[in-house]
Structures are given as C-alpha cells and as structure tokens.
Write a protein that holds these residues in place. Sequence first.
Motif, short mmCIF file in Angstrom:
data_model
loop_
_atom_site.label_atom_id
_atom_site.label_comp_id
_atom_site.label_asym_id
_atom_site.label_seq_id
_atom_site.Cartn_x
_atom_site.Cartn_y
_atom_site.Cartn_z
N GLU A 8 0.82 -1.21 0.00
CA GLU A 8 0.00 0.00 0.00
C GLU A 8 0.85 1.26 0.00
N ASN A 9 2.12 1.18 0.41
CA ASN A 9 3.04 2.31 0.37
C ASN A 9 3.80 2.41 -0.95
N HIS A 10 3.56 1.46 -1.84
CA HIS A 10 4.28 1.39 -3.12
C HIS A 10 3.32 0.92 -4.21
N MET A 11 2.16 1.56 -4.28
CA MET A 11 1.11 1.10 -5.20
C MET A 11 1.52 1.16 -6.67
N ASN A 12 2.59 1.84 -6.99
CA ASN A 12 3.09 1.84 -8.37
C ASN A 12 3.54 0.43 -8.79
N HIS A 13 3.75 -0.47 -7.83
CA HIS A 13 4.14 -1.84 -8.13
C HIS A 13 2.97 -2.83 -8.05
N CYS A 14 1.80 -2.34 -7.70
CA CYS A 14 0.67 -3.24 -7.46
C CYS A 14 0.27 -4.03 -8.71
N ASP A 15 0.12 -3.37 -9.85
CA ASP A 15 -0.28 -4.07 -11.07
C ASP A 15 0.76 -5.11 -11.49
N THR A 16 2.04 -4.77 -11.32
CA THR A 16 3.10 -5.71 -11.70
C THR A 16 3.06 -6.94 -10.82
#
Length: 153
Positions: A8-16
């Motif tokens: 949740e602190n790095h949502m830029n990686h969520c889709d990956t």
Amino acid sequence: MPQIDWLENHMNHCDTFAQWIHQQFQYEFEDIDLAQWQLDFAQGQGNGQWQCLVALDQGHLLGGAALAKEDLPSRPELGPWLACVFVDPAARGAGIAEQLIEGICTHARDTGVETLYLHTSDKQAYYAKRGWAVIEQFEAWGKAQWLMSRSLR
C-alpha cells in the motif's frame, strides 16, 4: 539487503505484482482476467482482503507475500491465509521469500492471529522446514494441493 514494506506504500508496483501472481498461479485464475484481478488486488490493499508485503531493491520490485482473509474457496471456515508468495526468478536464492513470509507471520501474530493457513501444490517441503504442518492433501484446479497451517502462538 532488500527493503520490506507494505505494498500500500508502493502502489506503483501493485499491477506488476498482481500480474506476476496471475501468471504464476494461472490455474487459480481461469475465470478471472488479469485486469479484473489487478483491480481486485489493488482494492484489497486498502480493504484488508489482501495485505501484501513487498521486497524492493532501490525501488525495483523483487517479490511479495500477502495476508489474505480468504484464499481457498472450498474452505471458507479457515483463515487468514499466507498467500501470493512470489519472488522474481532473478532475485531468488537470497532468502527474500523467507523474509516476506516471516514478515506476514509477525504481522498476523501482532494483530491477534493464532493460526495461519496456506495451500501449495509444490512447496510443501519448503514450508514444512519453516514450521508449517500439513493438515491434509486434496485435489483442486486439477492438481494435488497441500493444506498447511502454522501456529503463531
């Protein structure tokens, strides 16, 4: 040493990460397309359905693991679950999975969870060496599976 933090602190990686899980465990996602899973997984970071820890090295995603409310449709009475354990093949062999798993177990214990569950089709020996006990073997998604638990007391 990788940084371990909540997704949740790095949502830029969520889709990956969701894509990695969708590909690795594709037999579990036969009825869920990637875009829907990515949306569900992202929402799960905020609603508690999928609390995911990730390992990062200088902002590069190495892997993750999740504390899931539900992970085995045939066993709704069990939970929570260790789920979505995956490390990028290029980052394997450095103990990252174990750090993520222990992070999930510590968080679960700290929030009052006494027993954590998982299911696996091929890593039962790995988990057994780390304190997980086989509850039963069963068939799901056309594969043999092992239902395991770990006491967090």
